[in-house]
Write a protein that holds these residues in place. Structure first.
Motif, PDB file in Angstrom:
ATOM      1  N   GLU A 162      86.673 -44.505 -92.251  1.00 29.89           N
ATOM      2  CA  GLU A 162      86.896 -43.934 -90.921  1.00 29.89           C
ATOM      3  C   GLU A 162      88.596 -43.646 -90.721  1.00 29.89           C
ATOM      4  OE1 GLU A 162      85.687 -45.411 -86.499  1.00 29.89           O
ATOM      5  OE2 GLU A 162      86.443 -46.868 -87.700  1.00 29.89           O
ATOM      6  N   ALA A 163      89.388 -44.590 -91.440  1.00 24.98           N
ATOM      7  CA  ALA A 163      90.698 -44.136 -91.286  1.00 24.98           C
ATOM      8  C   ALA A 163      91.001 -43.114 -92.359  1.00 24.98           C
ATOM      9  CB  ALA A 163      91.233 -45.351 -91.506  1.00 24.98           C
ATOM     10  N   VAL A 164      90.484 -43.082 -93.447  1.00 25.89           N
ATOM     11  CA  VAL A 164      90.734 -41.963 -94.421  1.00 25.89           C
ATOM     12  C   VAL A 164      90.139 -40.590 -94.230  1.00 25.89           C
ATOM     13  CG1 VAL A 164      90.824 -41.471 -97.060  1.00 25.89           C
ATOM     14  CG2 VAL A 164      91.460 -43.916 -96.110  1.00 25.89           C
ATOM     15  N   PHE A 165      88.651 -40.565 -94.075  1.00 24.03           N
ATOM     16  CA  PHE A 165      88.005 -39.497 -93.929  1.00 24.03           C
ATOM     17  C   PHE A 165      88.167 -38.851 -92.713  1.00 24.03           C
ATOM     18  CE2 PHE A 165      85.313 -41.289 -97.567  1.00 24.03           C
ATOM     19  CZ  PHE A 165      86.080 -40.671 -98.596  1.00 24.03           C
ATOM     20  N   GLY A 166      88.405 -39.721 -91.779  1.00 16.22           N
ATOM     21  CA  GLY A 166      88.306 -39.290 -90.053  1.00 16.22           C
ATOM     22  C   GLY A 166      86.986 -39.651 -89.469  1.00 16.22           C
ATOM     23  N   GLU A 167      86.820 -40.024 -88.239  1.00 11.74           N
ATOM     24  CA  GLU A 167      86.061 -40.512 -87.376  1.00 11.74           C
ATOM     25  C   GLU A 167      84.577 -39.657 -87.361  1.00 11.74           C
ATOM     26  OE1 GLU A 167      87.355 -41.064 -83.779  1.00 11.74           O
ATOM     27  OE2 GLU A 167      88.632 -42.604 -84.183  1.00 11.74           O
ATOM     28  N   VAL A 181      98.360 -39.304 -81.349  1.00 13.68           N
ATOM     29  CA  VAL A 181      98.659 -37.814 -81.931  1.00 13.68           C
ATOM     30  C   VAL A 181      97.849 -37.930 -83.245  1.00 13.68           C
ATOM     31  CG1 VAL A 181     100.286 -36.217 -82.673  1.00 13.68           C
ATOM     32  CG2 VAL A 181     100.684 -37.260 -80.438  1.00 13.68           C
ATOM     33  N   ALA A 182      98.089 -38.515 -84.140  1.00 10.77           N
ATOM     34  CA  ALA A 182      97.948 -38.647 -85.355  1.00 10.77           C
ATOM     35  C   ALA A 182      96.252 -38.467 -85.317  1.00 10.77           C
ATOM     36  CB  ALA A 182      98.036 -39.740 -86.277  1.00 10.77           C
ATOM     37  N   LYS A 183      95.466 -39.163 -84.510  1.00 11.66           N
ATOM     38  CA  LYS A 183      94.036 -39.221 -84.483  1.00 11.66           C
ATOM     39  C   LYS A 183      93.327 -37.836 -83.964  1.00 11.66           C
ATOM     40  CE  LYS A 183      90.233 -41.340 -82.109  1.00 11.66           C
ATOM     41  NZ  LYS A 183      89.838 -42.479 -80.799  1.00 11.66           N
ATOM     42  N   VAL A 184      94.026 -37.321 -82.872  1.00 11.30           N
ATOM     43  CA  VAL A 184      93.766 -35.694 -82.480  1.00 11.30           C
ATOM     44  C   VAL A 184      93.923 -34.896 -83.591  1.00 11.30           C
ATOM     45  CG1 VAL A 184      94.247 -34.371 -80.814  1.00 11.30           C
ATOM     46  CG2 VAL A 184      94.235 -36.546 -80.011  1.00 11.30           C
ATOM     47  N   VAL A 185      94.972 -34.876 -84.102  1.00 11.85           N
ATOM     48  CA  VAL A 185      95.327 -33.788 -85.094  1.00 11.85           C
ATOM     49  C   VAL A 185      94.318 -34.102 -86.417  1.00 11.85           C
ATOM     50  CG1 VAL A 185      96.980 -32.843 -86.465  1.00 11.85           C
ATOM     51  CG2 VAL A 185      97.861 -33.529 -84.375  1.00 11.85           C
ATOM     52  N   ALA A 186      93.865 -35.226 -86.563  1.00 16.12           N
ATOM     53  CA  ALA A 186      93.276 -35.347 -87.756  1.00 16.12           C
ATOM     54  C   ALA A 186      91.725 -34.970 -87.641  1.00 16.12           C
ATOM     55  CB  ALA A 186      93.002 -37.024 -88.177  1.00 16.12           C
ATOM     56  N   GLU A 187      91.224 -34.925 -86.358  1.00 15.11           N
ATOM     57  CA  GLU A 187      90.022 -34.537 -85.917  1.00 15.11           C
ATOM     58  C   GLU A 187      89.842 -32.991 -86.021  1.00 15.11           C
ATOM     59  OE1 GLU A 187      89.177 -36.195 -82.211  1.00 15.11           O
ATOM     60  OE2 GLU A 187      88.630 -38.202 -82.883  1.00 15.11           O
ATOM     61  N   LEU A 188      91.209 -32.374 -85.429  1.00 17.57           N
ATOM     62  CA  LEU A 188      91.235 -30.776 -85.555  1.00 17.57           C
ATOM     63  C   LEU A 188      91.401 -30.502 -86.978  1.00 17.57           C
ATOM     64  CD1 LEU A 188      93.442 -30.355 -82.559  1.00 17.57           C
ATOM     65  CD2 LEU A 188      90.980 -29.915 -82.593  1.00 17.57           C
ATOM     66  N   SER A 189      91.993 -31.013 -87.625  1.00 19.86           N
ATOM     67  CA  SER A 189      92.301 -30.656 -89.159  1.00 19.86           C
ATOM     68  C   SER A 189      91.578 -30.996 -90.390  1.00 19.86           C
ATOM     69  CB  SER A 189      93.967 -30.655 -89.463  1.00 19.86           C
ATOM     70  OG  SER A 189      94.089 -32.031 -89.578  1.00 19.86           O
ATOM     71  N   GLY A 190      91.045 -32.016 -90.133  1.00 22.39           N
ATOM     72  CA  GLY A 190      90.200 -32.885 -91.315  1.00 22.39           C
ATOM     73  C   GLY A 190      91.185 -33.494 -92.249  1.00 22.39           C
ATOM     74  N   GLN A 191      92.493 -33.742 -92.032  1.00 21.41           N
ATOM     75  CA  GLN A 191      93.373 -34.321 -92.731  1.00 21.41           C
ATOM     76  C   GLN A 191      93.485 -35.794 -92.396  1.00 21.41           C
ATOM     77  OE1 GLN A 191      97.264 -32.580 -93.015  1.00 21.41           O
ATOM     78  NE2 GLN A 191      96.472 -30.454 -92.832  1.00 21.41           N
ATOM     79  N   SER A 192      93.939 -36.576 -93.280  1.00 20.12           N
ATOM     80  CA  SER A 192      94.006 -37.929 -93.339  1.00 20.12           C
ATOM     81  C   SER A 192      94.775 -38.394 -92.032  1.00 20.12           C
ATOM     82  CB  SER A 192      94.711 -38.512 -94.503  1.00 20.12           C
ATOM     83  OG  SER A 192      94.760 -39.904 -94.445  1.00 20.12           O
ATOM     84  N   LYS A 193      94.339 -39.391 -91.193  1.00 21.65           N
ATOM     85  CA  LYS A 193      94.991 -39.888 -90.173  1.00 21.65           C
ATOM     86  C   LYS A 193      96.025 -40.527 -90.374  1.00 21.65           C
ATOM     87  CE  LYS A 193      92.772 -43.078 -87.645  1.00 21.65           C
ATOM     88  NZ  LYS A 193      91.887 -43.834 -86.764  1.00 21.65           N
TER      89      LYS A 193
END
Length: 295
Positions: free
Chosen positions: A188-193, A270-282
């Motif tokens: 969940e932390a590495v791949f995103g929720e 912020v990191a969580k929101v941008v991770a969901e938008l970009s697909g990058q690691s949180k």
């Protein structure tokens, strides 16, 4: 025309034993093929990962055979002894505790040596947990990457997952019951929720269960299931978007987005929101957000 000198060599080759790689049930004993049963009954020696465990299977089949333990800690030593049986013309069957040998189970050293020395190695196919799980998961199977067991410690596990974060093939892992929650949390932390995850638990057994959804949803399913940390698991994660499909996302100015959100939200959010938008690691975005905030 064959010369007389060639005949003894051919006879010697025919006298060599065969190493059979025999798949055994992963749960339901009815999954053992008739060919596997005949092979186990006909060989001279059975090499087993756990002789007590496999002994019960042979007893169930009414088969009595000489058994030799072959596991991760003794394979190099026992391989030579088993090769000597083949050299004397005896057939040997290699089995694991469950499923197909060598798939995250011992046997590689033995098979490698047997092939290098010219002995016949013959597979007797049958149950395999990763194939059984994939067939019922509803995830893409045209390409998949089997990565075995993840490291036991969190730092090693997250590092291994991060190396696979951009892999587009479906990812398949095995996991033990006492580490499954930690493994899913790290995914969940590495791949995103939002990444799709399917877990197969206790395959072919009475309490066979599949959990499917986003990684967060599957984690929540495990938390409320009283049996969620019992049994062996096959873990399947949908691969990342291909470079072409992710083209629009790659054009996203991640730093600019972080800068815009930092005055409004906590760094973690912020990191969580941008991770969901970009697909990058949180985790990576969290570190980058801290750098930008300091600047």
């Amino acid at each position: 025309m064959s010369s007389k000198a060639e005949r003894p060599e051919k006879q010697a080759a025919q006298a060599q034993g065969t190493l059979y790689i025999v798949a055994t049930p992963i749960g339901n004993l009815d999954d053992l093929s008739p060919r596997a049963t005949r092979t186990l009954a006909s060989v001279d020696v059975v090499a087993a990962e756990d002789t007590r465990h496999s002994g019960r299977l042979l007893q169930h089949l009414g088969i009595q055979k000489r058994m030799i333990a072959l596991h991760d800690h003794n394979e190099k030593d026992r391989a030579e002894a088993l090769i000597s049986y083949l050299d004397k013309g005896h057939d040997v069957a290699l089995i694991s505790d469950a499923g197909t040998p060598l798939i995250s189970d011992p046997g590689y050293v033995l098979v490698r040596i047997a092939r290098e020395r010219g002995f016949r190695v013959s597979p007797v196919p049958g149950p395999c947990a990763l194939v059984a799980a994939l067939s019922a998961a509803g995830l893409p199977t045209d390409r998949f990457l089997f990565a075995g067991f993840l490291p036991a410690k969190r730092s090693g596990r997250r590092s291994a997952l991060d190396a696979l974060r951009r892999e587009t093939a479906t990812l398949v892992f095995y996991e033990s019951p006492h580490r499954i929650m930690d493994a899913v949390s790290d995914m969940e932390a590495v791949f995103g929720e939002a990444r799709e995850l399917v877990l197969g638990r206790e395959l072919t057994k009475t309490f066979e269960t599949f959990y499917a959804g986003s990684i967060t949803e599957v984690r929540q399913q495990l938390e409320v299931d009283p049996h969620g940390s019992r049994g062996e698991f096959v873990v399947m994660v949908r691969g990342a978007e291909s470079a072409a499909a992710a083209g629009a996302e790659s054009a996203l100015d991640v730093d600019r987005l972080l800068q815009l959100l930092l005055p409004e939200l906590p760094v973690k959010k912020v990191a969580k929101v941008v991770a969901e938008l970009s697909g990058q690691s949180k985790n990576e975005l969290y570190q980058r957000a801290l750098e930008l905030k300091d600047d």
